[in-house]
Design a protein around this motif. Structure first.
Motif, PDB file in Angstrom:
ATOM      1  N   VAL A  21     -28.050  -0.988 -95.935  1.00  0.00           N
ATOM      2  CA  VAL A  21     -29.227  -1.109 -95.073  1.00  0.00           C
ATOM      3  C   VAL A  21     -30.482  -0.944 -95.927  1.00  0.00           C
ATOM      4  O   VAL A  21     -30.557  -0.055 -96.779  1.00  0.00           O
ATOM      5  CB  VAL A  21     -29.193  -0.032 -93.963  1.00  0.00           C
ATOM      6  CG1 VAL A  21     -30.471  -0.049 -93.149  1.00  0.00           C
ATOM      7  CG2 VAL A  21     -27.989  -0.229 -93.072  1.00  0.00           C
ATOM      8  N   CYS A  22     -31.460  -1.796 -95.715  1.00  0.00           N
ATOM      9  CA  CYS A  22     -32.729  -1.721 -96.443  1.00  0.00           C
ATOM     10  C   CYS A  22     -33.460  -0.436 -96.060  1.00  0.00           C
ATOM     11  O   CYS A  22     -33.691  -0.165 -94.885  1.00  0.00           O
ATOM     12  CB  CYS A  22     -33.579  -2.937 -96.114  1.00  0.00           C
ATOM     13  SG  CYS A  22     -35.206  -2.943 -96.910  1.00  0.00           S
ATOM     14  N   ARG A  23     -33.824   0.355 -97.066  1.00  0.00           N
ATOM     15  CA  ARG A  23     -34.533   1.610 -96.811  1.00  0.00           C
ATOM     16  C   ARG A  23     -35.996   1.395 -96.469  1.00  0.00           C
ATOM     17  O   ARG A  23     -36.604   2.205 -95.794  1.00  0.00           O
ATOM     18  CB  ARG A  23     -34.429   2.536 -98.026  1.00  0.00           C
ATOM     19  CG  ARG A  23     -33.024   3.009 -98.281  1.00  0.00           C
ATOM     20  CD  ARG A  23     -32.924   4.085 -99.289  1.00  0.00           C
ATOM     21  NE  ARG A  23     -33.651   3.814-100.513  1.00  0.00           N
ATOM     22  CZ  ARG A  23     -33.770   4.653-101.516  1.00  0.00           C
ATOM     23  NH1 ARG A  23     -33.186   5.822-101.463  1.00  0.00           N
ATOM     24  NH2 ARG A  23     -34.447   4.349-102.583  1.00  0.00           N
ATOM     25  N   LYS A  24     -36.560   0.294 -96.921  1.00  0.00           N
ATOM     26  CA  LYS A  24     -37.983   0.063 -96.681  1.00  0.00           C
ATOM     27  C   LYS A  24     -38.267  -0.231 -95.204  1.00  0.00           C
ATOM     28  O   LYS A  24     -39.233   0.266 -94.647  1.00  0.00           O
ATOM     29  CB  LYS A  24     -38.498  -1.078 -97.559  1.00  0.00           C
ATOM     30  CG  LYS A  24     -39.992  -1.214 -97.548  1.00  0.00           C
ATOM     31  CD  LYS A  24     -40.463  -2.077 -98.680  1.00  0.00           C
ATOM     32  CE  LYS A  24     -41.933  -1.834 -98.919  1.00  0.00           C
ATOM     33  NZ  LYS A  24     -42.341  -2.318-100.224  1.00  0.00           N
ATOM     34  N   LYS A  44     -30.857  -6.022 -94.878  1.00  0.00           N
ATOM     35  CA  LYS A  44     -29.797  -5.608 -95.800  1.00  0.00           C
ATOM     36  C   LYS A  44     -30.210  -5.901 -97.241  1.00  0.00           C
ATOM     37  O   LYS A  44     -30.882  -6.893 -97.515  1.00  0.00           O
ATOM     38  CB  LYS A  44     -28.501  -6.341 -95.487  1.00  0.00           C
ATOM     39  CG  LYS A  44     -28.015  -6.095 -94.080  1.00  0.00           C
ATOM     40  CD  LYS A  44     -26.857  -6.978 -93.752  1.00  0.00           C
ATOM     41  CE  LYS A  44     -26.498  -6.819 -92.278  1.00  0.00           C
ATOM     42  NZ  LYS A  44     -25.556  -7.820 -91.851  1.00  0.00           N
ATOM     43  N   VAL A  45     -29.778  -5.048 -98.158  1.00  0.00           N
ATOM     44  CA  VAL A  45     -30.004  -5.254 -99.585  1.00  0.00           C
ATOM     45  C   VAL A  45     -28.683  -5.029-100.320  1.00  0.00           C
ATOM     46  O   VAL A  45     -27.779  -4.376 -99.805  1.00  0.00           O
ATOM     47  CB  VAL A  45     -31.092  -4.315-100.157  1.00  0.00           C
ATOM     48  CG1 VAL A  45     -32.453  -4.643 -99.585  1.00  0.00           C
ATOM     49  CG2 VAL A  45     -30.761  -2.864 -99.901  1.00  0.00           C
ATOM     50  N   ILE A  46     -28.585  -5.559-101.523  1.00  0.00           N
ATOM     51  CA  ILE A  46     -27.412  -5.345-102.366  1.00  0.00           C
ATOM     52  C   ILE A  46     -27.722  -4.179-103.295  1.00  0.00           C
ATOM     53  O   ILE A  46     -28.714  -4.206-104.031  1.00  0.00           O
ATOM     54  CB  ILE A  46     -27.071  -6.611-103.184  1.00  0.00           C
ATOM     55  CG1 ILE A  46     -26.883  -7.805-102.256  1.00  0.00           C
ATOM     56  CG2 ILE A  46     -25.834  -6.373-104.033  1.00  0.00           C
ATOM     57  CD1 ILE A  46     -25.767  -7.677-101.249  1.00  0.00           C
ATOM     58  N   THR A  47     -26.901  -3.129-103.254  1.00  0.00           N
ATOM     59  CA  THR A  47     -27.124  -1.920-104.047  1.00  0.00           C
ATOM     60  C   THR A  47     -25.858  -1.547-104.802  1.00  0.00           C
ATOM     61  O   THR A  47     -24.761  -1.976-104.447  1.00  0.00           O
ATOM     62  CB  THR A  47     -27.543  -0.740-103.146  1.00  0.00           C
ATOM     63  OG1 THR A  47     -26.532  -0.496-102.196  1.00  0.00           O
ATOM     64  CG2 THR A  47     -28.860  -1.004-102.433  1.00  0.00           C
ATOM     65  N   PRO A  48     -25.985  -0.702-105.835  1.00  0.00           N
ATOM     66  CA  PRO A  48     -24.793  -0.245-106.541  1.00  0.00           C
ATOM     67  C   PRO A  48     -23.966   0.671-105.646  1.00  0.00           C
ATOM     68  O   PRO A  48     -24.514   1.419-104.840  1.00  0.00           O
ATOM     69  CB  PRO A  48     -25.356   0.534-107.738  1.00  0.00           C
ATOM     70  CG  PRO A  48     -26.818   0.595-107.579  1.00  0.00           C
ATOM     71  CD  PRO A  48     -27.223  -0.217-106.416  1.00  0.00           C
ATOM     72  N   ILE A  49     -22.642   0.565-105.778  1.00  0.00           N
ATOM     73  CA  ILE A  49     -21.752   1.449-105.048  1.00  0.00           C
ATOM     74  C   ILE A  49     -20.847   2.182-106.031  1.00  0.00           C
ATOM     75  O   ILE A  49     -20.661   1.754-107.153  1.00  0.00           O
ATOM     76  CB  ILE A  49     -20.896   0.684-104.013  1.00  0.00           C
ATOM     77  CG1 ILE A  49     -20.094  -0.405-104.685  1.00  0.00           C
ATOM     78  CG2 ILE A  49     -21.755   0.143-102.913  1.00  0.00           C
ATOM     79  CD1 ILE A  49     -19.109  -1.096-103.777  1.00  0.00           C
ATOM     80  N   GLY A  50     -20.305   3.282-105.595  1.00  0.00           N
ATOM     81  CA  GLY A  50     -19.393   4.043-106.448  1.00  0.00           C
ATOM     82  C   GLY A  50     -20.141   4.787-107.541  1.00  0.00           C
ATOM     83  O   GLY A  50     -21.348   4.884-107.542  1.00  0.00           O
ATOM     84  N   GLY A  51     -19.405   5.306-108.467  1.00  0.00           N
ATOM     85  CA  GLY A  51     -19.995   6.037-109.585  1.00  0.00           C
ATOM     86  C   GLY A  51     -19.445   5.523-110.895  1.00  0.00           C
ATOM     87  O   GLY A  51     -18.439   4.870-110.948  1.00  0.00           O
TER      88      GLY A  51
END
Length: 52
Positions: A21-24, A44-51
């Protein structure tokens, strides 16, 4: 990177990237009646997942 860019976003299709979900705009796709510049109005945005 400019002050208006979301530092969490990644280009789609990258390993370790997922839809979020887009935080802005809080997922609405709109800010003050205008299309959100971070998500392009999708909420929606594409973000890194996991570590690493």
């Amino acid at each position: 990177m400019t002050d208006n860019e979301n530092p969490d976003t990644l280009p789609g299709g990258q390993p370790g990237a997922g839809e979020n979900v887009c935080r802005k705009c809080n997922g609405s796709g709109r800010i003050e009646g205008e299309e959100c510049p971070d998500c392009g109005g999708t909420g929606k945005v594409i973000t890194p997942i996991g570590g690493a």
